[in-house]
Write a protein that holds these residues in place. Sequence first.
Motif, PDB file in Angstrom:
ATOM      1  N   GLN A 152       1.824  49.170  27.484  1.00  0.00           N
ATOM      2  CA  GLN A 152       2.917  48.929  28.347  1.00  0.00           C
ATOM      3  C   GLN A 152       2.681  48.544  29.850  1.00  0.00           C
ATOM      4  O   GLN A 152       2.914  47.613  30.467  1.00  0.00           O
ATOM      5  CB  GLN A 152       3.738  50.240  28.609  1.00  0.00           C
ATOM      6  N   ILE A 153       1.599  49.124  30.466  1.00  0.00           N
ATOM      7  CA  ILE A 153       1.066  48.812  31.730  1.00  0.00           C
ATOM      8  C   ILE A 153       0.350  47.386  31.825  1.00  0.00           C
ATOM      9  O   ILE A 153       0.738  46.404  32.551  1.00  0.00           O
ATOM     10  CB  ILE A 153       0.018  49.924  32.464  1.00  0.00           C
ATOM     11  N   ILE A 154      -0.432  47.078  30.891  1.00  0.00           N
ATOM     12  CA  ILE A 154      -0.938  45.796  30.762  1.00  0.00           C
ATOM     13  C   ILE A 154      -0.132  44.721  30.690  1.00  0.00           C
ATOM     14  O   ILE A 154       0.046  43.781  31.327  1.00  0.00           O
ATOM     15  CB  ILE A 154      -2.178  45.894  29.599  1.00  0.00           C
ATOM     16  N   ASN A 155       0.881  45.157  29.585  1.00  0.00           N
ATOM     17  CA  ASN A 155       1.989  43.996  29.319  1.00  0.00           C
ATOM     18  C   ASN A 155       2.851  43.812  30.542  1.00  0.00           C
ATOM     19  O   ASN A 155       3.600  42.756  30.744  1.00  0.00           O
ATOM     20  CB  ASN A 155       2.737  44.318  28.030  1.00  0.00           C
ATOM     21  N   SER A 156       3.140  44.856  31.287  1.00  0.00           N
ATOM     22  CA  SER A 156       4.072  44.778  32.239  1.00  0.00           C
ATOM     23  C   SER A 156       3.509  43.936  33.373  1.00  0.00           C
ATOM     24  O   SER A 156       4.219  43.050  34.103  1.00  0.00           O
ATOM     25  CB  SER A 156       4.240  46.076  32.889  1.00  0.00           C
ATOM     26  N   PHE A 157       2.208  43.608  33.561  1.00  0.00           N
ATOM     27  CA  PHE A 157       1.657  42.585  34.468  1.00  0.00           C
ATOM     28  C   PHE A 157       1.673  41.267  33.744  1.00  0.00           C
ATOM     29  O   PHE A 157       1.589  40.245  34.510  1.00  0.00           O
ATOM     30  CB  PHE A 157       0.256  43.202  34.857  1.00  0.00           C
ATOM     31  N   SER A 158       0.882  41.154  32.516  1.00  0.00           N
ATOM     32  CA  SER A 158       0.611  40.008  31.835  1.00  0.00           C
ATOM     33  C   SER A 158       2.010  39.073  31.205  1.00  0.00           C
ATOM     34  O   SER A 158       1.843  38.070  31.562  1.00  0.00           O
ATOM     35  CB  SER A 158      -0.276  40.242  30.649  1.00  0.00           C
ATOM     36  N   GLN A 159       3.057  40.039  30.944  1.00  0.00           N
ATOM     37  CA  GLN A 159       4.150  39.556  30.481  1.00  0.00           C
ATOM     38  C   GLN A 159       5.449  39.732  31.502  1.00  0.00           C
ATOM     39  O   GLN A 159       6.159  38.822  31.582  1.00  0.00           O
ATOM     40  CB  GLN A 159       4.528  39.994  28.873  1.00  0.00           C
ATOM     41  N   GLY A 160       5.329  40.748  32.128  1.00  0.00           N
ATOM     42  CA  GLY A 160       6.570  41.405  32.607  1.00  0.00           C
ATOM     43  C   GLY A 160       6.665  40.922  34.138  1.00  0.00           C
ATOM     44  O   GLY A 160       7.506  41.145  34.805  1.00  0.00           O
ATOM     45  N   HIS A 161       5.631  40.220  34.744  1.00  0.00           N
ATOM     46  CA  HIS A 161       5.414  39.763  36.220  1.00  0.00           C
ATOM     47  C   HIS A 161       6.004  40.917  36.982  1.00  0.00           C
ATOM     48  O   HIS A 161       6.893  40.706  37.931  1.00  0.00           O
ATOM     49  CB  HIS A 161       6.618  38.531  36.482  1.00  0.00           C
ATOM     50  N   ASN A 162       5.239  42.144  36.900  1.00  0.00           N
ATOM     51  CA  ASN A 162       5.630  43.145  37.637  1.00  0.00           C
ATOM     52  C   ASN A 162       4.927  43.242  38.929  1.00  0.00           C
ATOM     53  O   ASN A 162       4.062  44.095  39.384  1.00  0.00           O
ATOM     54  CB  ASN A 162       5.243  44.513  36.577  1.00  0.00           C
ATOM     55  N   PHE A 163       5.676  42.577  39.981  1.00  0.00           N
ATOM     56  CA  PHE A 163       5.068  42.194  41.275  1.00  0.00           C
ATOM     57  C   PHE A 163       6.028  42.356  42.232  1.00  0.00           C
ATOM     58  O   PHE A 163       6.912  41.496  42.078  1.00  0.00           O
ATOM     59  CB  PHE A 163       4.147  41.144  41.318  1.00  0.00           C
ATOM     60  N   PRO A 164       6.028  43.202  43.147  1.00  0.00           N
ATOM     61  CA  PRO A 164       5.343  44.373  43.258  1.00  0.00           C
ATOM     62  C   PRO A 164       5.488  45.291  42.285  1.00  0.00           C
ATOM     63  O   PRO A 164       6.698  45.562  41.869  1.00  0.00           O
ATOM     64  CB  PRO A 164       5.679  44.836  44.714  1.00  0.00           C
ATOM     65  N   PRO A 165       4.652  46.174  41.925  1.00  0.00           N
ATOM     66  CA  PRO A 165       4.878  46.872  40.605  1.00  0.00           C
ATOM     67  C   PRO A 165       5.763  48.074  40.707  1.00  0.00           C
ATOM     68  O   PRO A 165       5.525  48.973  41.629  1.00  0.00           O
ATOM     69  CB  PRO A 165       3.303  47.379  40.204  1.00  0.00           C
TER      70      PRO A 165
END
Length: 694
Positions: A152-165
């Motif tokens: 979930q964390i990996i996908n939140s960055f690679s797919q979910g554009h989670n910035f700032p997280p």
Amino acid sequence: MLAACLLLTCAIIGGTLLTFWFDIGTPRAARICLGACLGLPLLSSIGFAISLWLGLGPASIAISAVIMLLPLLLLLGTDRRARIFSLFGGYLFGRSSRGAKRTSGGNLGYILFYVAIAILLGLFFNRAVFETPDGIFTGITNNLGDMPLHLQIINSFSQGHNFPPQDPTFAGVRFAYPFLVDFLAAMMVRAGAGIIGAIWLQNMLMGLTLVGSLHYFTLLLTRNRRAGIVAPLLVLFSGGLGWWLFFSDAGSADGIFSLLGNLPHDYTIVNASNSILRWGNSLTTLFAPQRSILFGLPLAIFVFCQWWIAVAQKDSTSNAGNLAQDKAKASSASPRLSRSASKRNKAALGTFDITEPPSFSRNRMIIAGVAAGLLPLVHAHTFLVVMASAVCLAVVFHSSLRKWLMFFAVAIPLSLPEVLWLANTGGVKASSYIGWQPGWDHGQYNILWFWLVNTGVFIPLLILALLWRRSDLALPQRLIKFYTPFIFCFIIPNLTRLAPWVWDNIKVLFVWYLASAPLVALFLAKLWAQKSFWRWLAPVALASMLFAGGLDVLRVISAAAEYREFDPSGIAVAKAISTLVPPNDVVLHVPTYNTPVFLTGRRSLLGFPPWMWSRGLDYSQRDADIQRIYSGGPDAAALMQRYDIQYVLIGPQELASFNINEQFWSQYGVRARDGPYRLYQANIVLGEVRTKKR
């Protein structure tokens, strides 16, 4: 995958070249290993900082790779260029000196050791997460609940554009978690690697880096080649006396070999309320499930190496005197040590036997401060241990106070923004992290018996190593002084709770174990060097410490167990969610560890409750509200609007957990359907569209 491999190669090259800024004589293999210890966290930190500005995409990845290659500028300096080419020139241009050939022949044992370790780690991490036509699985018992979190964390960055997280499993709250290990995997995914392949490759690199850095650290501390091999084995196959259960199981099996091929359970940790086995094996209970610690420990060892060299080389005069004394002690303690063995030890140690110019000693503590400053978002518990140990060592080695002040002058400002990020997180109960709880996780058992069963003869051997005063087995006083702070890494977690879940104290306890392994390994090596019958106690003691952990690792490699995380229908609906749902939207699902939403990177209102509890988050209100939403109560629509829920998943897990009000949900539009799964768009009601809150 090629681009991802090139990205990691840039990190290792950059980190390796950077070592020439502060180090003269470290051997080639150890230098590459230390370069990986430093380069991989640097790449992740730099990539994250740039992604806050540009997002995680080709531009930020390319810029990060270029920055990691900036140490190539060191080649502009004549002296450093000469040192770099003298060490790596033969390999770069296909030349190899006669001396290098002799060294390679003498190190054949090392080559075989690392080939065996690489095969072992490759087979082991291949079972950490894998996919078959029947779904996504893990072959590690303790990884069942942890791997979906990392996905979930990996996908939140690679797919979910989670910035700032934001916390991807607790939407709307700052992500107070050491996420850089998973961010690096996300960089690899965005560079073209599959997520499972990225995790495997990253785990392999981190595992080999840990073994290599611990090997070199042990050589620096002990100046003993046997100890250098034994210490990594003690860490990889850590365990206790649980192997006794194996012989009990063998009595009811068809034979020992049949049992070895199908081990029924773990032998270092048993997840039962009345079990005494709580320590576990490092690979099966820490490195695979809790990937952050595998990322943080090599970086901590890198720091420890720089500290040791700094305090061992106060100045050229004292260094020469200390070196002569150490050689004299080694000669009297081990009369069987030959002149050729002494030369091999010197070649392995490298830097320790070379007097450094003052600028290199200064640079060494600066780079140690940089490494420590990266640790909060790499692994927070390791950061706390490193900084507390630095304070203790600054007191113990007060004659080197200026060097320690230089370390703190770099580490504190660099780490402060990360610490503030982790500390200022809403929803966390700080009081849940500290509490009086003597004996760690000993339960109903006597503390001494508990530790003997869980670590075997490791602690008795460590005590002997520290207290033995006969010259043939005694440890150098400087080494004992350097080890002093790590004793508190055992004492404090045995007195107080350092996390909401007391078992998480192991994140500090294991640093004690890691720092103690070289001392125990040296004691065993010296014991084996004796001419008496007692030397045979060394291999017996070693086998007793490795057997239980070895059984747990064998259970994973032999595929004796596998646990399904996601079924094919769940994977299919996850692909639909990734296609249909905007990256930053919240998807409601049952609070569980393996919802398909975790394969999409979309934010969850509430993930697996134990994840929240172990991080001190109060999730009770959200848990109750989720039940009211699924039951279609009078406030369900208002709750969805309050939590900004855009999509709702109803599948087998939701149907099994809640009393679903089908009439209520029939008024919402179904955006996707696959097998038993339905994805509702919560902002479309009877043709009316509710706009998302901003």
